[in-house]
Enzyme design. Structure first.
Site, PDB file in Angstrom:
ATOM      1  N   GLY A  18     -14.118   6.108  88.774  1.00 39.79           N
ATOM      2  CA  GLY A  18     -13.230   5.445  87.823  1.00 39.79           C
ATOM      3  C   GLY A  18     -13.886   4.245  87.179  1.00 39.79           C
ATOM      4  O   GLY A  18     -14.399   3.362  87.869  1.00 39.79           O
ATOM      5  N   PHE A  21     -10.819  -1.200  84.842  1.00 36.49           N
ATOM      6  CA  PHE A  21     -11.123  -2.575  85.254  1.00 36.49           C
ATOM      7  C   PHE A  21     -11.654  -2.638  86.681  1.00 36.49           C
ATOM      8  O   PHE A  21     -12.676  -3.267  86.943  1.00 36.49           O
ATOM      9  CB  PHE A  21      -9.872  -3.450  85.131  1.00 36.49           C
ATOM     10  CG  PHE A  21      -9.575  -3.839  83.722  1.00 36.49           C
ATOM     11  CD1 PHE A  21     -10.384  -4.745  83.062  1.00 36.49           C
ATOM     12  CD2 PHE A  21      -8.483  -3.316  83.052  1.00 36.49           C
ATOM     13  CE1 PHE A  21     -10.116  -5.114  81.753  1.00 36.49           C
ATOM     14  CE2 PHE A  21      -8.211  -3.675  81.743  1.00 36.49           C
ATOM     15  CZ  PHE A  21      -9.019  -4.577  81.091  1.00 36.49           C
ATOM     16  N   GLU A 179       5.592  -5.438  74.247  1.00 36.97           N
ATOM     17  CA  GLU A 179       4.571  -5.663  73.222  1.00 36.97           C
ATOM     18  C   GLU A 179       4.651  -4.608  72.113  1.00 36.97           C
ATOM     19  O   GLU A 179       4.488  -4.924  70.929  1.00 36.97           O
ATOM     20  CB  GLU A 179       3.185  -5.739  73.864  1.00 36.97           C
ATOM     21  CG  GLU A 179       3.092  -6.965  74.782  1.00 36.97           C
ATOM     22  CD  GLU A 179       1.688  -7.284  75.295  1.00 36.97           C
ATOM     23  OE1 GLU A 179       1.368  -8.485  75.401  1.00 36.97           O
ATOM     24  OE2 GLU A 179       0.935  -6.356  75.601  1.00 36.97           O
ATOM     25  N   ASP A 317      -4.806   0.111  90.265  1.00 39.71           N
ATOM     26  CA  ASP A 317      -3.497   0.755  90.233  1.00 39.71           C
ATOM     27  C   ASP A 317      -3.340   1.898  91.229  1.00 39.71           C
ATOM     28  O   ASP A 317      -2.228   2.363  91.459  1.00 39.71           O
ATOM     29  CB  ASP A 317      -3.216   1.321  88.831  1.00 39.71           C
ATOM     30  CG  ASP A 317      -2.837   0.235  87.847  1.00 39.71           C
ATOM     31  OD1 ASP A 317      -2.710  -0.930  88.275  1.00 39.71           O
ATOM     32  OD2 ASP A 317      -2.657   0.551  86.656  1.00 39.71           O
ATOM     33  N   ALA A 333      -4.427  -5.903  84.805  1.00 40.97           N
ATOM     34  CA  ALA A 333      -5.884  -5.954  84.735  1.00 40.97           C
ATOM     35  C   ALA A 333      -6.476  -6.936  85.745  1.00 40.97           C
ATOM     36  O   ALA A 333      -7.450  -6.620  86.436  1.00 40.97           O
ATOM     37  CB  ALA A 333      -6.312  -6.332  83.318  1.00 40.97           C
ATOM     38  N   GLN A 334      -5.893  -8.124  85.869  1.00 40.96           N
ATOM     39  CA  GLN A 334      -6.518  -9.100  86.749  1.00 40.96           C
ATOM     40  C   GLN A 334      -6.451  -8.671  88.211  1.00 40.96           C
ATOM     41  O   GLN A 334      -7.370  -8.959  88.991  1.00 40.96           O
ATOM     42  CB  GLN A 334      -5.926 -10.494  86.548  1.00 40.96           C
ATOM     43  CG  GLN A 334      -4.422 -10.553  86.632  1.00 40.96           C
ATOM     44  CD  GLN A 334      -3.921 -11.999  86.644  1.00 40.96           C
ATOM     45  OE1 GLN A 334      -4.581 -12.872  87.167  1.00 40.96           O
ATOM     46  NE2 GLN A 334      -2.750 -12.223  86.063  1.00 40.96           N
TER      47      GLN A 334
END
Lengths: 461, 461
Positions: A18, A21, A179, A317, A333-334
């Site tokens: 993968g 991130f 968003e 995730d 992401a973080q």
């Protein structure tokens, strides 16, 4: 930590599955170690900056602006091999990743970072009516549907059908749903007024449906309230405590807070709700006997490895820490970046025979942008200053995303596009691409120009 | 000119079919005339800057960088309506364009600017093996094939199969074929060496096949010779007087200048040869009884209208002037731009009752770029200075394309990407997208990392 490093030949073979991130940051953190021989496997040849994917879906950015070839990113790491291929299984006893198209890949340590995709739970039939937003192809498909809807509305004379084309339903009030709703609000206000002749901004309906009692449920309540106010200012109808019970080509059926059912005629429904761990993540759980949660995420221990398998990390995730109270790692992401870096650090320390601490997620805060010049932040460590709305949140969001975007040229290109969008209200990458390029109008309607009697032939030659 | 303006109501209804160079420049030239009510019809919602399409196909630019929504470009023209739809026929007596999805569109004057697409002449079965380059989808498909070929070669251990993956055959030595070959040569020199581990630049074969006796046959002979030298310096094999007789999944069969047949094992064949007028162009010819040439182009008179139909202009790649000696309009962007502008000028002059001159193509010259820092120019009006090679040609090419690219933000974005590609030798938009994301390797081969014996279980917890 009590786990001992597994014995390993030198160099130590690390396989990362993968290139999101979690996987990419793990690979970069291990890139300078000569003791490590690293293999990164991904089905795609690029890293995708998912937090900006909704901007591709709404025509502000191109896919190429937020993606970077994995080979380019890892080019200078001479200990690293990138393999484009699909991991389809795991043999934990032989320590091999099984591939769809090639021999197995051996590892001494495995980092599983295959993320999640969206799911419709018990309603797979909704997939064709309500696309989700996880891949580049998803984003260009959503972009196609949004643009086709406006084109169809421009040509549709019958008021009710036209209204259905101009009604957009977003399912899910998390960051992606919020968003997307903000960007659609901006499009309705600006793009419509300027680029179309027959349709008007006031005709657009954007409905955000959320099952919980507020949008952005992972933020503090006052941030959610601020986000809702900003959405409403953009003309978005926010419906909380509302559940979707059915979706078809032209209608969304929901039940509201009072249990009453409602029908929303809409030709464009976007899915920003459930996620499910990738199929490789589920296979890793099955092969190792690891526990999983409802979304299929693998339950990991304090060092992000599978209990009983200290050589298998699950990060991002694909993993969950249900035992963690107070600060579980969120699916953002973080969280993935920190998990990937932590796994790399543990591998290095094990090679050196050094001890290491359990993983501790450090919450840098969240920022969501809501259309032009608006947004909310929730940055705990900044105290009261960490709770911004409006312009400050928007500016912070811009800066953070530019810093984390991979690739220097992408940063400049994104900055140019944003500056342009900001100055002109235009959205430059509004391309309808793919196979279905034209709106399907139910019945032929007269064109915008009223037909006139043809003139007599006057040609002579 | 002897043609009288057709009688028309006021405002005069002008319908433009096609938003390429010819149609867009016609529409822009008529945008300020209050006497004109303009309708632009296109199947796509964007104008595509086709001269840079090969850069999308080779990963240097994104589709969004070279496309601009037609609605945005024409936004400020209040006399203009843009319709996303497919024109499928013409009724010249009623003066109506028939649409696939909606009522007919009436016109007083029609401008047909629907261009051409590539054709395989008598071999439609070659389409799936040798994609052409006319649309955004073509470009991303070619990009996918090129990138997949390198990925497959990286994983393929068997030398002959690997060689076939690393052999690229380009059919057609016109500007598109030459520029694609140059870009591939650059990729082989730079990208391979940096981004891959198992394959080497020297293994790449790029073969450019041209049936005529030289590449760039529309240029003077010395320019063709210069282009060929520059291609060969990039490692491209140029085979002139060579005809393709068969293409399948893994082989191209050709006959050389001596008539001898040859087989080239290749997994990637790109088509830059024949073009055929779009289907609407052919229908216009059929409906009006206009003559056409072998490529289906409509024969137009000195004012670019169909003889007997002064109210129907055909401009750009859809038209041909076989009667013109010396300077026929070539099928390039500047020919289309000038044709579109000329049609607009005639319409304006007819409305004002003024005379007009026949169309005269003004040859500003040609520039083709051949990889990094190389190219050829053929600019007649500059005299000897108009015949540049190498760096000067390359720099001229860059400047001209930036000036003509539609959209200010696109210009900046393209400039940034070029600067980046130039400085780093990287190609930032190398995304494999679409449905077939993985290379199809014939047989599973061992991965690049040799499998080792698994270690004994050492986990404890």
């Amino acid at each position: 930590m009590s786990s001992q490093p597994p014995e390993a030949p030198s160099p130590h073979r690390v396989t990362v599955v993968g290139g999101g991130f979690a996987g990419l940051y793990a690979a970069r953190s291990l890139g300078i170690d000569p003791e490590v021989r690293l293999t990164l496997v991904d089905r795609r040849n690029f890293h995708l900056f998912q937090p900006l994917l909704y901007q591709v879906a709404t025509g502000a950015l191109s896919p190429g602006d937020i993606a970077q070839p994995l080979r380019s990113v890892l080019r200078k790491q001479r200990n690293t091999t990138v393999i484009l291929g699909e991991a389809i299984g795991l043999d934990p006893d032989r320590r091999e990743v099984l591939m769809a198209d090639g021999g197995p890949i051996a590892y001494d340590t495995l980092i599983v970072a295959t993320g999640a995709h969206h799911t419709y739970f018990d309603h797979p039939e909704w997939a064709s009516f309500a696309p989700g937003l996880k891949t580049v192809e998803d984003a260009t498909e959503i972009r196609r549907r949004i643009l086709i809807a406006f084109e169809a509305a421009e040509r549709e004379a019958e008021p009710e059908r036209r209204r259905a084309w101009m009604t957009f339903v977003l399912v899910g009030g998390g960051p992606t749903g919020v968003e997307l709703a903000g960007a659609l609000g901006e499009i309705a206000h600006d793009t419509l007024r300027r680029d179309f002749r027959a349709i008007h901004p006031g005709e657009t309906r954007i409905i955000l449906v959320e099952a919980m009692d507020r949008v952005l449920p992972t933020y503090p309540a006052d941030r959610s309230a601020s986000a809702q106010r900003q959405l409403e200012r953009l003309g978005v109808e926010v419906r909380t405590r509302t559940r979707v019970i059915d979706i078809d080509e032209s209608t969304v059926r929901v039940t509201g807070p009072d249990g009453a059912a409602d029908e929303i005629p809409s030709r464009t429904v976007l899915w920003a709700a459930g996620v499910l761990t990738s199929s490789f993540g589920r296979k890793v759980a099955a092969a190792t006997g690891a526990a999983t949660d409802r979304a299929g995420r693998v339950v990991v221990g304090p060092d992000l490895t599978i209990p009983g398998h200290p050589e298998i990390f699950v990060v991002g995730d694909a993993a969950v820490e249900p035992w963690k109270e107070g600060h579980p790692t969120p699916g953002v992401a973080q969280g993935a970046i920190q998990g990937g870096r932590y796994a790399a650090q543990v591998i290095r320390r094990r090679i050196l025979g050094r001890p290491y601490d359990p993983f501790r997620y450090s919450d840098h805060g969240d920022v969501a942008v809501i259309g032009r010049l608006s947004g909310v932040t929730n940055i705990g460590w900044l105290g009261p200053f960490g709770r911004q709305s409006g312009f400050t949140a928007w500016a912070l969001w811009l800066g953070i995303h530019l810093v984390y975007l991979i690739g220097f040229s992408n940063r400049i290109v994104v900055l140019v596009r944003w500056a342009w969008t900001f100055l002109t209200h235009g959205r430059g990458t509004r391309l309808i691409t793919g196979s279905k390029l034209l709106p399907q109008i139910e019945e032929p309607e007269p064109p915008v120009l009223a037909p006139m009697e043809p003139d007599g032939e006057t040609s002579e030659d």
